[in-house]
Motif scaffolding. Structure first.
Motif, PDB file in Angstrom:
ATOM      1  N   ILE A  18       0.849  -1.197   0.000  1.00  0.00           N
ATOM      2  CA  ILE A  18       0.000   0.000   0.000  1.00  0.00           C
ATOM      3  C   ILE A  18       0.883   1.244   0.000  1.00  0.00           C
ATOM      4  N   TYR A  23      -2.002   7.155   2.776  1.00  0.00           N
ATOM      5  CA  TYR A  23      -2.897   6.930   3.907  1.00  0.00           C
ATOM      6  C   TYR A  23      -2.487   7.746   5.132  1.00  0.00           C
ATOM      7  N   HIS A  98      -2.233   0.818   8.768  1.00  0.00           N
ATOM      8  CA  HIS A  98      -1.783   0.328   7.456  1.00  0.00           C
ATOM      9  C   HIS A  98      -2.266  -1.089   7.136  1.00  0.00           C
ATOM     10  N   ARG A 100      -5.358  -3.789   6.318  1.00  0.00           N
ATOM     11  CA  ARG A 100      -6.626  -3.695   5.625  1.00  0.00           C
ATOM     12  C   ARG A 100      -7.532  -4.841   6.049  1.00  0.00           C
ATOM     13  N   THR A 113      -8.999   0.468   4.893  1.00  0.00           N
ATOM     14  CA  THR A 113      -7.596   0.519   5.327  1.00  0.00           C
ATOM     15  C   THR A 113      -7.562   1.291   6.637  1.00  0.00           C
TER      16      THR A 113
END
Length: 291
Positions: A18, A23, A98, A100, A113
């Motif tokens: 990711i 994020y 972090h 999911r 997430t």
């Protein structure tokens, strides 16, 4: 002792990788956000709510330590729902920033997430306990009757059932949960244990919605799990119960310019139902000759 590698590992370009910087940029203080709804979950009850894709929702502790049991579905197709066991394999048994939560087959894509977790620093305690677990599932009236012979209508399973009925779902749609704020692990006999919830007023777990979601949360009747619920020392934990809250935020559109909702794997094999049978012995021999 040498470290044993995880079975499911991210290779180069893997969907398990990711963009952490993206994020991290969504958390409070880094991206403008607007609170659009607050859902209050009373003690020993359950509530359901909707979250549009690209929004953030936060499960928080407004008063005192309290465990919550969380379920999630695709808002437009409840056949797609969170898959606790596969998430355990792909991510970990206790999830945090972090990580999911993945959906069931044949969809298999991240539904949310986790972008922030005030309990991330808890780590692992001296008994091996960690928070936010996918190891156990919801308490339910069937196991309770099995263990005690008594009926009680406010177990997490029942709370979730009542919460989703207005959305056209039933008991058969309720599934294995994420135990938010719950501290758990496996003891020396490989048995599941629960410890007192370490969350305090103001703690939260925050999610970014990757697709349009229907969510439900049960405010566990076990409260903070500081007293035994079953067995010779069992007692009513009502004095340890507190409410929970959910806050839903809309993000500024600029921070989402590079983001796209995830898609499912493009599997077209149809499970071999329309293909001739494979002679696996012959295939194995070919492979051995190559070696």
């Amino acid at each position: 002792m040498a470290k044993v590698e995880a079975a499911y590992r991210a290779g180069k370009g893997s969907k398990l990788e990711i963009d952490k910087a993206f994020y991290d940029g969504l958390v409070e203080g880094k991206a403008n956000r607007t609170l659009i709804e607050t859902v209050k979950v009373p003690m020993r009850e359950g509530m359901a709510w909707e979250v549009p894709a690209g929004h953030v929702f936060r499960i928080r502790v407004p008063e005192g330590p309290q465990v919550g049991d969380f379920n999630m579905w695709n808002l437009h197709d409840p056949r797609e729902r969170m898959w606790a066991s596969r998430t355990r394999q792909i991510q970990r048994a206790h999830i945090s920033t972090h990580d999911r939560i993945w959906s069931t087959l044949p969809f298999l894509r991240p539904m949310v997430t986790i972008i922030d977790d005030t309990l991330a620093s808890y780590g692992e305690d001296e008994q091996g306990g960690r928070v936010h677990d996918l190891l156990g599932t919801r308490c339910d009236p069937y196991v309770n009757h099995l263990l005690t012979g008594e009926d009680f209508d406010h177990h997490c399973h029942s709370n979730l059932v009542r919460a989703v009925l207005p959305y056209g779902l039933t008991e058969f749609d309720v599934h294995d949960v994420l135990n938010v704020f719950q501290c758990t692990g496996l003891n020396e006999d490989d048995q599941y244990f629960m410890k007192a919830c370490p969350a305090r007023k103001g703690d939260y777990l925050e999610f970014f919605a990757e697709i349009d979601l229907l969510c439900a949360l049960s405010c566990c009747p076990g409260g903070d799990l500081s007293v035994d619920l079953w067995g010779p020392e069992a007692q009513d934990p009502l004095s340890t119960c507190h409410p929970l809250e959910v806050e839903i935020y809309k993000l500024e559109s600029e921070v989402l310019e590079s983001w796209k909702p995830p898609v499912s794997p493009n599997y077209q094999g149809q499970h071999g139902l329309k293909k001739p049978a494979i002679d696996w012995s012959a295939e194995k021999q070919k492979l051995q000759r190559k070696e």
